[in-house]
Design an enzyme around this catalytic site. Sequence first.
Site, PDB file in Angstrom:
ATOM      1  N   CYS A   1       0.847  -1.203   0.000  1.00 33.47           N
ATOM      2  CA  CYS A   1       0.000   0.000   0.000  1.00 33.47           C
ATOM      3  C   CYS A   1       0.882   1.253   0.000  1.00 33.47           C
ATOM      4  CB  CYS A   1      -0.901  -0.024   1.227  1.00 33.47           C
ATOM      5  SG  CYS A   1      -1.760   1.524   1.473  1.00 33.47           S
TER       6      CYS A   1
ATOM      7  N   CYS B   1       0.767   3.067   3.483  1.00 33.57           N
ATOM      8  CA  CYS B   1       1.265   2.415   4.690  1.00 33.57           C
ATOM      9  C   CYS B   1       2.726   2.827   4.886  1.00 33.57           C
ATOM     10  CB  CYS B   1       1.149   0.894   4.573  1.00 33.57           C
ATOM     11  SG  CYS B   1      -0.492   0.276   4.986  1.00 33.57           S
TER      12      CYS B   1
ATOM     13  N   HIS C   1      -3.744   0.965   8.124  1.00 30.18           N
ATOM     14  CA  HIS C   1      -4.443   0.696   6.863  1.00 30.18           C
ATOM     15  C   HIS C   1      -5.947   0.462   7.065  1.00 30.18           C
ATOM     16  CE1 HIS C   1      -4.408  -0.580   2.633  1.00 30.18           C
ATOM     17  NE2 HIS C   1      -5.318  -1.460   2.986  1.00 30.18           N
TER      18      HIS C   1
ATOM     19  N   HIS D   1      -6.749   2.501   2.053  1.00 30.52           N
ATOM     20  CA  HIS D   1      -6.130   3.166   3.206  1.00 30.52           C
ATOM     21  C   HIS D   1      -6.893   4.474   3.498  1.00 30.52           C
ATOM     22  CE1 HIS D   1      -2.336   3.464   5.615  1.00 30.52           C
ATOM     23  NE2 HIS D   1      -2.919   4.634   5.844  1.00 30.52           N
TER      24      HIS D   1
ATOM     25  N   HIS E   1      -7.863   7.927   3.654  1.00 28.62           N
ATOM     26  CA  HIS E   1      -7.220   9.155   3.165  1.00 28.62           C
ATOM     27  C   HIS E   1      -8.206  10.012   2.389  1.00 28.62           C
ATOM     28  CE1 HIS E   1      -7.279   6.906  -0.592  1.00 28.62           C
ATOM     29  NE2 HIS E   1      -6.940   8.012  -1.243  1.00 28.62           N
TER      30      HIS E   1
ATOM     31  N   GLN F   1      -8.201  13.817  -0.295  1.00 28.41           N
ATOM     32  CA  GLN F   1      -7.382  14.555  -1.250  1.00 28.41           C
ATOM     33  C   GLN F   1      -7.650  16.041  -1.085  1.00 28.41           C
ATOM     34  OE1 GLN F   1      -7.258  12.753  -5.242  1.00 28.41           O
ATOM     35  NE2 GLN F   1      -8.776  11.312  -4.497  1.00 28.41           N
TER      36      GLN F   1
HETATM   37 ZN   LIG Z   1      -2.236   1.186   3.709  1.00 25.25          ZN
END
Ligand SMILES: [Zn+2]
Length: 332
Positions: free
Chosen positions: A32, A35, A96, A146, A148, A150
């Site tokens: 990933c 990660c 993750h 994961h 997240h 933007q």
């Molecule tokens: Zn990850």
Amino acid sequence: MSERRFDPTSGEWITFATHRQNRTFLPPANACPLCPDPKNEWDGEIRRPDYEVAVFDNRFPALSPTPPAPDVESTELYQVEPATGRCEVIAYSSDHNATLAKLGAERIRLLIDAWADRYQVLGAEGHTYVLPFENRGEAIGVTLHHPHGQIYAYDDIPARPLRKLKKAAEYRTRTGRCVECDVVAAELDDGRRIIAEGEHFIAHVPFWARYPYEVRISPKQHTHSLVAVSDEARTDLSRLLHRVFTGLDDLFGFPLPYVLGIFSSPTNGSPSVAGWDGSWDDISHLHFLISPPNRSESKLKYIAGTEQMGGAYSTDIAPEVAAATLRSKIPS
Ligand SMILES: [Zn+2]
Ligand SMILES: [Zn+2]
């Protein structure tokens, strides 16, 4: 190819970023990019054993500060421009499998500070509109699980925020007031669509919700961006957001897919493009919008005929009913 083309029949810009076709698509968990990869074993983005929140440039940006020249020539009818701007990734945790609901209010508070900081920095770099957003869940096309979001920094105001600013300018000219301030007051007065309330912020299902379980989170006082939110109010917001994310994940018992956006004041450019002769801050009222595509546990609302072709949304759950359901899932 990286450029944007203007549609003279609708007035919208479309960005072409063909290099994005090769971006990381659902990588295996042991490779990933978000990660921690302290020893650079799989070309991950973060060379640390652990982190809380991390922000970095998107490796496959749709917009960049120094894009290549467009592939085709611009004509009067077919306008073409380099796709300038900046695209960043903001990772919420080194874990993750974390979710905002599991990470808790303290981590969300740190995220709020990071969003506010990037708004300021990207604005100071000269970009016109900073839009933090998050796409969550495979249902809306997420390519990386994961946790997240933007941050896009545009060099003009994208179509939807511009439409909102134009309406806010028109309302302000007509009434002398901020439309979002009036909406917040009306929701507090009515109460049926409020799903959670803090001292400084409220979360509600909009009277005109485009998605059954859409949630809008706004400050009670007129505030143009997260930068203008006090320390104390940021903590209040983090607790409210944590309650909302927990409630959304409890709605059907799985992490609910959604698209989230944070709308703030433009950071540059003249308000005259929105028909306003004062400052951007006068007509910009900070708000978060969370749009989950689910209309039930197993059914999704698709942006189909009337929405896509007509631009006219149609929804089959009353916002007051959706709000009551969500309210019952939100911890106090
Ligand atoms: Zn990850
Ligand atoms: Zn306002």
